[in-house]
Design an enzyme around this catalytic site. Structure first.
Site, mmCIF file in Angstrom:
data_model
loop_
_atom_site.group_PDB
_atom_site.id
_atom_site.type_symbol
_atom_site.label_atom_id
_atom_site.label_comp_id
_atom_site.label_asym_id
_atom_site.label_seq_id
_atom_site.Cartn_x
_atom_site.Cartn_y
_atom_site.Cartn_z
ATOM 1 N NE ARG A 61 -3.024 0.218 3.217
ATOM 2 C CZ ARG A 61 -2.518 0.760 4.325
ATOM 3 N NH1 ARG A 61 -2.151 2.018 4.328
ATOM 4 N NH2 ARG A 61 -2.377 0.040 5.422
ATOM 5 C CE1 TYR A 114 -17.965 9.302 -16.534
ATOM 6 C CE2 TYR A 114 -16.815 9.470 -14.435
ATOM 7 C CZ TYR A 114 -17.579 8.752 -15.334
ATOM 8 O OH TYR A 114 -17.957 7.466 -15.017
ATOM 9 C CG ASP A 179 -10.503 14.629 -16.663
ATOM 10 O OD1 ASP A 179 -9.907 14.111 -17.627
ATOM 11 O OD2 ASP A 179 -11.317 14.009 -15.956
ATOM 12 C CE LYS A 204 -13.349 6.068 -19.502
ATOM 13 N NZ LYS A 204 -13.139 6.424 -18.135
HETATM 14 N N1 PLP Z 1 -12.610 11.782 -16.290
HETATM 15 C C1 PLP Z 1 -13.208 11.571 -17.482
HETATM 16 C C2 PLP Z 1 -13.104 12.620 -18.546
HETATM 17 C C3 PLP Z 1 -13.902 10.388 -17.715
HETATM 18 O O1 PLP Z 1 -14.504 10.209 -18.899
HETATM 19 C C4 PLP Z 1 -13.984 9.412 -16.681
HETATM 20 C C5 PLP Z 1 -14.712 8.161 -16.880
HETATM 21 O O2 PLP Z 1 -15.391 7.974 -17.879
HETATM 22 C C6 PLP Z 1 -13.365 9.694 -15.457
HETATM 23 C C7 PLP Z 1 -12.675 10.877 -15.296
HETATM 24 C C8 PLP Z 1 -13.424 8.701 -14.325
HETATM 25 O O3 PLP Z 1 -12.554 7.650 -14.591
HETATM 26 P P1 PLP Z 1 -12.763 6.150 -14.065
HETATM 27 O O4 PLP Z 1 -13.962 5.601 -14.761
HETATM 28 O O5 PLP Z 1 -11.474 5.485 -14.450
HETATM 29 O O6 PLP Z 1 -12.954 6.220 -12.591
#
Ligand code: PLP
Length: 404
Positions: A61, A114, A179, A204
């Site tokens: 961890r 998101y 992001d 992704k």
């Molecule tokens: N940020 C974006 C732009 C996303 O599209 C997503 C998920 O689709 C996330 C963050 C969250 O990621 P995770 O699904 O790996 O937790």
């Protein structure tokens, strides 16, 4: 300095020669022997304090060498000093928010983002007060207890582009988090434009094959300490098997993004002329906002439009549902950035958790579909999409007949 295509293949592999290996070894140990207690205690103190490594990893961890190699690779790609990996993009965002709470509990957020990230911020689960603002309002809305400014560009799901330089300028000394999941480090490096934190859902494009859930925050070495501390405290770890898959996926990242983007450029142009489609949202496309942020112009922040787009269908929800039901090669599923093409309905799935009024304001309508273009042959993708959209046209025509 090596180019990004070379980093994509070679980053995070510095210790391979010493280890005498050609692929990243997967270290599954949960604990590590401590024969020398004084040295072990020193390692423990360092890791609990957020150090990237210590002589003894002590406990998984606190540190894992397979995860650390993947982090080193992503930091090189993003052009940041450090990268801290988590068990998902949401875990990465949560750790950052918790780490920032030490210096304030107010965050400014530019929508859209998101859906689950929006939900996490809006519901106040982490004890934060999130205020949703436009870029123009940031300077006025900053407070003494504002601890973070959050933007997503291109934004999920409408591909809205946010001018990172403008946000950084308006932020003053408040850190900005971008992001950059949709752009990937191949197309955009927000840290170089002044963003203090760059977040990716590594689930992704970075992983790229739809088989690993992961998230990363890229930042300066000093800022990474608090994130590693938070990861050790909350246990929001990336498993070494996931880290291995992620590192393996990175090797083809540049190639995948280039190919998927080429497909997307062609598909966006064809969609714009399709009878079922009222509007295409694709970065830099004529008629889309902030197109100057894409390309090689002086104001550009993205080296290309990427492989994501959204489309508004004439036939609304019924047409969107008909399209999702009719695709054969393309998978109707949430997520994005995989080698294969995915289509999904943000209002009904990923962004269902977002306040209804906010969905409407930000164009997340019942007739909106989001398409993540993969690396298949573009003509195969187009024939599937075209036949599926023809079902949407039939649906809209039937609706008109019914209304007459
Ligand atoms: N940020 C974006 C732009 C996303 O599209 C997503 C998920 O689709 C996330 C963050 C969250 O990621 P995770 O699904 O790996 O937790």
């Amino acid at each position: 300095m090596r180019r990004i295509q070379t980093s994509s293949v070679h980053a995070g592999r510095d210790d391979f020669a010493k280890l005498g290996v050609h692929a990243s070894p997967i270290d599954l140990s949960t604990t590590y022997p401590v024969h020398d207690l004084a040295a072990g205690t020193a390692s423990f103190d360092a890791l609990v304090g957020g150090a990237a490594q210590a002589e003894n990893p002590i406990y998984a961890r606190l540190h894992n060498p397979t995860v650390a190699r993947t982090e080193q690779a992503i930091a090189e790609l993003e052009g940041s000093g450090s990268c801290v990996a988590f068990g998902s993009g949401m875990a990465a965002l949560s750790a950052l928010l918790l780490a920032r709470r030490a210096s304030g509990s107010h965050v400014l957020v530019v929508r859209p983002i998101y859906g689950s990230a929006d939900h996490l911020l809006a519901c106040g689960a982490l004890g934060l007060e999130a205020e949703f603002v436009s870029v123009e309002d940031i300077a006025d809305k900053r407070r003494d207890d504002t601890t973070l400014i959050i933007v997503e560009t291109p934004a999920n799901p409408t591909l809205k582009l946010v001018d990172i330089r403008a946000v950084v300028a308006a932020a003053g000394d408040v850190p900005v988090m971008v992001d950059s999941t949709f752009a990937t480090p191949i197309l955009q490096n927000p840290a170089k434009l002044g963003a203090r934190y760059v977040l990716h859902s590594a689930t992704k494009f970075l992983g790229g094959h739809g088989d690993v859930i992961a998230g990363v925050v890229c930042c300066a070495d000093q800022d990474a300490l608090a994130l590693r501390q938070m990861r050790a405290l909350t246990g929001a770890l990336l498993h070494p098997l996931g880290a291995y898959l992620l590192h393996r996926g990175l090797a083809t990242l540049a190639l995948r993004v280039e190919r998927a983007q080429a497909n997307a450029i062609e598909i966006a142009a064809r969609l714009a002329c399709h009878a079922a489609v009222a509007k295409v949202y694709f970065p830099g496309m004529v008629g889309n906002e902030n197109g100057q942020l894409v390309g090689d112009g002086i104001a550009a922040q993205m080296r290309g439009p990427g492989a994501l787009m959204a489309m508004e269908l004439h036939g609304g929800l019924g047409a969107a549902a008909a399209t999702m039901a009719a695709v054969k090669l393309i998978t109707p599923a949430v997520s994005l950035g995989s080698v294969d093409t995915l289509i999904q309905h943000p209002a009904g799935l990923t962004h269902r958790v977002v306040d209804e009024q906010a969905r409407e304001t930000h164009g997340i309508t019942p007739g909106l579909l989001r398409l993540s273009v993969g690396i298949e042959h573009v003509e195969d993708l187009w024939s599937d999409l075209d036949q599926a959209l023809t079902c949407a046209v039939d649906f809209a025509a039937q609706r008109l007949r019914d209304a007459a």
